[in-house]
Write a protein that holds these residues in place. Structure first.
Motif, PDB file in Angstrom:
ATOM      1  N   GLN A  41      53.811  61.885  16.966  1.00 13.85           N
ATOM      2  CA  GLN A  41      52.817  60.985  16.388  1.00 13.85           C
ATOM      3  C   GLN A  41      53.232  59.534  16.397  1.00 13.85           C
ATOM      4  O   GLN A  41      53.906  59.065  17.290  1.00 13.85           O
ATOM      5  N   ARG A  42      52.838  58.854  15.303  1.00 17.38           N
ATOM      6  CA  ARG A  42      53.075  57.427  15.137  1.00 17.38           C
ATOM      7  C   ARG A  42      54.558  57.149  14.931  1.00 17.38           C
ATOM      8  O   ARG A  42      55.374  58.057  14.844  1.00 17.38           O
ATOM      9  N   SER A  43      54.890  55.861  14.839  1.00 16.89           N
ATOM     10  CA  SER A  43      56.278  55.469  14.596  1.00 16.89           C
ATOM     11  C   SER A  43      56.824  56.139  13.337  1.00 16.89           C
ATOM     12  O   SER A  43      57.985  56.561  13.301  1.00 16.89           O
ATOM     13  N   HIS A  99      53.453  55.105   7.083  1.00 19.71           N
ATOM     14  CA  HIS A  99      52.581  54.410   8.036  1.00 19.71           C
ATOM     15  C   HIS A  99      51.583  53.506   7.305  1.00 19.71           C
ATOM     16  O   HIS A  99      51.345  52.368   7.722  1.00 19.71           O
TER      17      HIS A  99
END
Length: 349
Positions: A41-43, A99
């Protein structure tokens, strides 16, 4: 489809990867530590995955978004990673929270809030499970949050040690239980343990091998005799280095030498400067942010120097001779005596 945890029939799946199915939020939460390792997924997800794998991230986006690019040394990166370990594994923050904080530009603010006692103890009932057997029968039978604050501090410290972690610099445990007095190193050599890890192993020996219960440890914490407890319970072959390294612990709400607050402030980007640091170590002399940054960088370089000794700096501070001490450790640096003035030694009346 079957729930990945309990095998019940369900049509609900992970909203991100669409691969794993869960019948309830409880099942999804119970599988989180495993699922995050395979759910791309995202950072924030990459960071959380790294935490569970105990790997400092190398992804450029993670390094940028979560502050690792700002670290000046490998040890700075290690300390920052330790902060995220505590935030994710102990406090219970997940990737979505991280996030959201980053996206809203409120990451440092919310990390600090999460580490404050109020936010920290909200998750204490969940994280205390490892330490619970070390509580008395009475204390096991009541909510953890109903225990005195000093005993909650000890219970949380037990959980940190039993999980195999070091207290992060931002926690009061880092100062109270002696990690603040350990030498900081820039370079780690294979097979050579840092003083912080040696102290961590002593606490593991005290709690696991010697069976020290929380009540006994708490009594020592209240009286400021935790170090005496370690020396009394653990083998002398394991504790002999403590005196030579000038390790000291502090009791609950006991006065602390401001040099340790200075180390905490210098080594962490999320710890605020307290008045004692401003007065004792020259920050009150700074007229601009640049001067304050210059002084902070000087102290960071000093703390990482092999010859640095916190007690010697403390003695130089109360003698009004910080400039002389720093000059002896950093002889090739251009130092500003005007920034290193303090009110000491105090005049006698």
């Amino acid at each position: 489809m079957e729930c990945n945890m309990c095998k019940k029939t369900t049509n609900k799946c992970c909203s991100r990867c669409k691969l794993k199915y869960y019948c309830s939020k409880s099942c999804q939460k119970n599988d989180y530590a495993n699922h995050i390792l395979v759910c791309p997924q995202r950072s924030a997800d990459i960071l959380v995955k790294g935490v569970y794998r105990d790997l400092i991230p190398t992804n450029p986006a993670v390094l940028y978004e979560y502050g690792f690019e700002n670290c000046m040394t490998p040890l700075d990166q290690t300390n920052l990673f330790g902060l995220y370990i505590g935030l994710i594994k102990i406090i219970g923050c997940d990737a979505s929270q991280l996030h959201s904080w980053w996206e809203n530009g409120e990451l440092p603010l919310n990390i600090k809030k999460a580490y404050d006692d109020g936010g920290y103890t909200i998750n204490a009932d969940k994280m205390i499970s490892l330490a619970k057997p070390h509580l008395s029968k009475h204390d096991q039978a009541v909510p953890f949050r109903s225990l005195p604050e000093s005993k909650r501090h000890v219970g949380i410290f037990y959980s940190i040690i039993l999980k195999g972690f070091l207290p992060t610099i931002e926690l009061p445990h880092w100062i109270d239980f002696g990690f603040c007095a350990c030498k900081v190193r820039n370079i780690y050599r294979a097979g050579e343990l840092s003083e912080e890890v040696r102290l961590q192993y002593l606490y593991q020996d005290l709690i696991v091998e010697k069976g020290c219960k929380i009540d006994e440890f708490h009594d020592a914490y209240i009286s400021g005799t935790v170090l005496d407890l370690i020396k009394r319970k653990c083998d002398k072959t394991k504790t002999s280095w403590l005196s030579a390294s000038k390790i000291e612990t502090f009791g609950y709400n006991q006065p602390v030498k401001s040099v340790y607050n200075l180390k905490q402030y210098i080594l962490s980007d999320s710890v605020n400067m307290i008045p004692a640091i401003r007065v004792d170590y020259g920050f009150g002399n700074c007229r601009t942010k640049d001067e304050e940054k210059q002084l902070k960088n000087m102290y960071k370089k000093l703390i990482f120097a092999p010859q640095f000794d916190a007690i010697s700096l403390h003695k130089a501070c109360i003698a009004g001779k910080i400039f002389e001490y720093v000059s002896s450790i950093l002889p090739n640096d251009v130092l500003r005596a005007d920034l290193l003035r303090n009110p000491y030694p105090l005049k006698e009346y």
